[in-house]
Design an enzyme around this catalytic site. Structure first.
Site, PDB file in Angstrom:
ATOM      1  N   GLY A 161       0.783  -1.237   0.000  1.00 16.81           N
ATOM      2  CA  GLY A 161       0.000   0.000   0.000  1.00 16.81           C
ATOM      3  C   GLY A 161       0.808   1.276   0.000  1.00 16.81           C
ATOM      4  N   GLY A 192     -11.824  -4.116  -5.930  1.00 18.44           N
ATOM      5  CA  GLY A 192     -12.990  -4.758  -5.337  1.00 18.44           C
ATOM      6  C   GLY A 192     -14.045  -3.741  -4.941  1.00 18.44           C
ATOM      7  CD  GLU A 220      -0.546  24.454   9.216  1.00 16.45           C
ATOM      8  OE1 GLU A 220      -1.722  24.628   9.592  1.00 16.45           O
ATOM      9  OE2 GLU A 220      -0.188  23.493   8.516  1.00 16.45           O
ATOM     10  CG  HIS A 242      27.624   7.942  29.798  1.00 19.67           C
ATOM     11  ND1 HIS A 242      27.028   9.157  29.597  1.00 19.67           N
ATOM     12  CD2 HIS A 242      28.964   8.159  29.791  1.00 19.67           C
ATOM     13  CE1 HIS A 242      27.975  10.089  29.492  1.00 19.67           C
ATOM     14  NE2 HIS A 242      29.156   9.500  29.600  1.00 19.67           N
TER      15      HIS A 242
END
Length: 459
Positions: A43, A117, A201, A436
């Site tokens: 997909g 489909g 935006e 670390h």
């Protein structure tokens, strides 16, 4: 075991993240499954979404690292971006994953039917002149890039993300309409490749669904990178010219560029597929479902971008798996969408899980929060990245949200989602030792500070 004959236990309409995850889980549970796909399994995510965009973003990261290499004592020169070679790398990644996925589906004895489909009623899907029957039908038809009313995407000068992913050049300049995840990621890629970029935006911040402090940090980082943006202003119109586009904003400002990318979100694919005729409730294109993804029609479910939940591949996987388990009678637990990790793979990355400070207060929580600046984190210093890890918690209670900005912080959200979803308190996490030097220490340090025992934190 599945024997490839009907009637099937499950007919899955759409082979993207939600559909194929449902098919795989159902097959594992011993059901007889047919998967109908008009294009390629995988997909949008695999072919036109997550995977190709992240490949481009990795190429963009390499371009930036080469450009900035002398700061690290490495002499390298960026000769330019070979766009066909970038696409060849991206396509090799996609084809490898596609072959693996197709092989996996085949190995589970799932029947694949190629074609478009259409739902013809409960338990009936028509593909061409073939009628496929099943005890359950799972609608997973996905989404496509959408536009604004009256704004035509011509695929040449006004493009969608689908076009942008196969563009044969680096545009000299781009206006990106939409400052959500898709717009921000493409802005990051094109800027790294050398383009002049402006994001438009309508809402007050980039990534408007994120915690506001994260959005502001991203805006600051983009400003440093030379990515421009127009916030809180709406698009009015676009005109194409011989050299590109002229974009007009509602405040009268105009922007000239070679290209405009329309990144105003993705809309569900539901029109003309027989859903409403079969009795399925559709609202603004989205199929309405309950917490188990049941539509109002018995035996018909819907998952993924087709329903109004978070449009993320990993959400599609989880929804598809839940449906298969529900049909099998396993009584799965409904999804808590606040607990889904969210990542924007720009430079810097933005990653979060849980709820923001504003939402936590709206819901009546007594909130404490702490922001740990990556300047105090050794690995982030080595990487030369800036940003923060912000933790939102209930006073004397559980962690409600983790919100991060910085290079590579997307990798940290895996731990953050465990903290949120297992309802841990800062004290629970503070006693765990983080390695670390890693960026994961930034999360640990924030929890130590919230638990009242700060280490490398200035009070």
């Amino acid at each position: 075991m599945a024997d490839g004959s009907g009637p099937y236990d499950i007919v899955v309409l759409g082979g993207g993240s939600g559909g194929y995850a449902c098919a795989l889980r159902a097959a594992e549970l011993g059901m007889n499954v047919v998967l109908i796909e008009k294009d390629k399994v995988g997909g949008t995510c695999l072919h036109r979404g997550c995977i190709p965009t992240k490949a481009l973003l990795h190429a963009a990261e390499l371009a930036d690292q080469t450009r900035e290499s002398e700061a690290f004592g490495v002499r390298a020169r960026l000769d330019g971006i070979d766009v066909p070679a970038v696409h060849a790398y991206k396509d090799k990644v996609i084809s490898g994953l596609y072959k693996g996925l197709a092989g996996l589906i085949k190995s589970k004895k799932i029947t694949i039917v190629e074609g478009e489909g259409r739902l013809a009623g409960p338990g009936r899907v028509v593909v061409g002149d073939q009628v496929i029957e099943g005890r359950n039908v799972v609608l997973a038809t996905g989404s496509v890039p959408k536009s604004l009313p009256g704004l035509e995407i011509d695929g040449d000068k006004v493009v969608s993300s689908d076009h942008a992913l196969v563009l044969d050049r680096v545009p000299s300049s781009v206006v990106i309409l939409g400052g959500g995840v898709i717009g921000v990621e493409f802005a990051s890629v094109w800027r790294s490749f050398g383009a002049e970029v402006t994001i438009v935006e309508a809402l007050p911040h980039l990534l408007p669904l994120e915690d506001e402090s994260n959005s502001k940090l991203l805006e600051r980082a983009f400003r440093r990178r030379g990515i421009k943006y127009e916030l809180g202003v709406r698009f009015e119109s676009v005109k194409t010219t011989d050299t590109g586009v002229v974009v007009t904003l509602e405040n009268g400002k105009t922007l000239d560029a070679e290209l405009m990318l329309v990144a105003v979100g993705r809309g569900p694919v539901s029109a003309g597929l027989g859903f409403e005729d079969a009795g399925v409730t559709v609202d603004r294109g989205y199929v309405k479902v309950d917490e188990y993804y049941r539509t109002g029609v018995p035996g018909v479910y819907a998952v993924g971008d087709l329903i109004p939940t978070l449009q993320l591949a990993h959400v599609g996987f989880a929804e598809g798996i839940l449906v298969a388990e529900h049909i099998a009678g396993l009584n799965p637990v409904p999804i808590d969408y606040d607990g889904v990790p969210r990542i924007t793979y720009s430079e810097p990355e933005v990653a979060s899980v849980g709820i923001s400070t504003a939402v936590a207060r709206e819901r009546g929580h007594d909130v404490v929060e702490l922001s740990y600046n990556l300047a105090g984190n050794g690995k982030s210093k080595i990487l030369q990245t800036q940003g923060e890890v912000k933790v939102v918690a209930e006073r004397d209670g559980r962690v409600l949200g983790v919100h991060m900005v910085g290079s590579r912080v997307g990798e940290l959200v895996a731990e953050a989602q465990l903290i949120y979803n297992w309802e841990a308190t800062p004290g629970d996490v503070a006693q765990l030792i983080h390695p670390h030097p890693t960026q994961s220490e930034a999360l640990g340090e924030a929890m130590l500070a919230l638990a009242g025992k700060p280490l490398h934190v200035h009070n």
